[in-house]
Design a protein around this motif. Structure first.
Motif, short mmCIF file in Angstrom:
data_model
loop_
_atom_site.label_atom_id
_atom_site.label_comp_id
_atom_site.label_asym_id
_atom_site.label_seq_id
_atom_site.Cartn_x
_atom_site.Cartn_y
_atom_site.Cartn_z
N THR A 32 0.84 -1.08 0.01
CA THR A 32 0.16 0.11 -0.02
C THR A 32 0.78 1.16 0.13
OG1 THR A 32 -1.62 -1.23 1.28
CG2 THR A 32 -1.97 1.11 1.26
N CYS A 91 -1.07 6.98 6.45
CA CYS A 91 -0.18 5.59 6.64
C CYS A 91 -0.43 4.89 7.99
CB CYS A 91 1.26 6.04 6.67
SG CYS A 91 1.87 6.69 5.07
N VAL A 125 -3.80 3.14 7.61
CA VAL A 125 -3.56 1.70 6.68
C VAL A 125 -3.20 0.58 7.72
CG1 VAL A 125 -1.91 0.63 5.11
CG2 VAL A 125 -2.84 2.76 4.61
N THR A 145 -2.47 -4.67 4.86
CA THR A 145 -1.53 -4.61 3.96
C THR A 145 -0.31 -5.39 4.48
OG1 THR A 145 -0.36 -2.92 2.57
CG2 THR A 145 -0.40 -2.62 4.85
N LEU A 150 4.29 -1.38 3.52
CA LEU A 150 3.76 -0.18 3.45
C LEU A 150 4.98 0.68 2.81
CD1 LEU A 150 1.83 2.10 4.38
CD2 LEU A 150 3.14 2.45 6.35
N ALA A 170 4.82 0.08 11.71
CA ALA A 170 4.74 -0.72 10.77
C ALA A 170 5.32 -2.24 11.18
CB ALA A 170 5.49 -0.44 9.42
#
Length: 253
Positions: A81, A103, A106, A112, A115, A133
Motif C-alpha cells: 500500500t 499511513c 493503513v 496490507t 507499506l 509498521a
C-alpha cells in the motif's frame, strides 16, 4: 556477503528473478475491486495499491474497509500500500501530518503486507512510522523518487543506505534519465548498493530511456520490477505479459 532476502507473504524479495508488481490506481472502491480479476489472471507477485488516487483516502473507515475488501479479493497475492506524495509524483497533495495519518490508518486497518514510506519527511516521524509498521508485522519499503534527473552514483547509494539506516526492510529509488549515461549511473549504483547493503533494493530508471533498467534487475540487484495490467502508475512501465517472458529470457542460470 550473502544476498539479503525479505519475505513478503508468499514471496521472497532478493532471491532469484526480480518479482513483479502491478499498480491499482482506481478512484472509487468499485474501480479498485473491478481491477482485481484481470490482475489475478495475469498473476503478478505483488499488487501496489496507490491510495493517493483513491477518493476516500482521507476517510479512515472508507480506506480500511476498501483495503480489507481488496486484501480478501487478492487471495494469495501480496499487497503493498502506497500513498505517493505530490512532490514525488503522486496524485494528491497532503500536508506531512495528513500523510503520516493516512499511513497510520493503513496500518490500523490490518490489510496490507507492506507499506511504502517516503524517506524524505521529518526523520523522527519516518522512524516512528517504521516502528509502527514493524509492530504490525508489515514490511517497510522505503522510497525516494526524482522525476527530474538522475543524481550521482554516490548520492543514489547514499540515499539507499540512509533508508536501511532508518529501518527499511527494502530500499527503493526511482530516477529520471536524460541520457544513456544516466541509466548506467543508476545501474552502477544499484550494483554497488546490492553489494554493500544489508537489505534488498528496488531501483528503476524511468521513461523510455530507462526501460532497460526494468529488465536488468537480476544482473544488477533490483529485487522488484513494476509492470502494468491496465493503467500505468509511472512512466516507462512495461505490460506484465511482455515483461515476464523478458525476465525469463534474461535469467541467470
Amino acid at each position: 556477503m550473502t544476498q539479503p532476502v525479505v519475505k513478503l507473504r508468499n514471496i521472497s524479495l532478493g532471491s532469484g528473478r526480480p518479482k513483479l508488481a502491478v499498480p491499482i490506481t482506481g478512484k472509487t472502491t468499485a474501480d479498485i475491486l473491478a481491477a482485481v480479476d484481470p490482475i489475478k489472471m495475469a498473476a503478478p507477485d505483488v499488487v501496489e495499491w496507490r491510495i493517493d488516487f483513491f477518493e476516500g483516502v482521507t476517510d479512515a473507515k472508507q480506506l480500511q474497509q476498501t483495503g480489507q475488501w481488496l486484501r480478501s479479493a487478492l487471495g494469495s497475492i501480496a499487497l503493498l500500500t502506497t500513498f505517493r506524495t505530490h512532490g514525488e509524483g503522486g496524485a494528491l497533495e497532503l500536508s506531512d501530518a495528513d500523510y503520516f495519518k493516512v499511513c497510520e490508518n493503513v496500518l490500523a486497518g490490518k490489510f496490507t503486507d507492506a507499506l511504502d514510506v517516503e524517506r524524505y519527511h521529518d526523520e523522527a516521524d519516518v522512524k516512528g512510522l517504521v516502528a509502527k509498521a514493524h509492530d504490525n508485522n508489515v514490511v517497510v519499503i522505503m522510497s525516494n523518487h526524482d522525476f527530474d534527473k538522475t543524481p550521482s552514483k554516490k548520492d543514489i547509494v547514499g540515499r539507499l543506505t540512509s533508508m536501511v539506516d532508518f529501518g527499511a526492510d527494502v530500499a527503493k529509488m526511482a530516477v529520471m534519465p536524460q541520457s544513456a549515461d544516466d541509466v548506467l549511473t543508476l545501474l552502477t549504483a544499484t550494483n554497488e548498493a546490492r553489494k554493500t547493503l544489508s537489505q534488498p533494493v528496488i531501483t528503476m530508471s524511468m521513461g523510455d530511456l530507462g526501460k532497460v533498467s526494468r529488465l536488468a534487475g537480476e544482473v544488477f540487484g533490483s529485487c522488484l520490477s513494476f509492470a502494468t495490467v491496465g493503467a500505468a502508475s509511472a512512466p516507462g512501465q512495461i505490460a506484465l505479459d511482455h515483461l515476464r517472458p523478458e525476465l525469463e529470457d534474461l535469467k541467470l542460470s
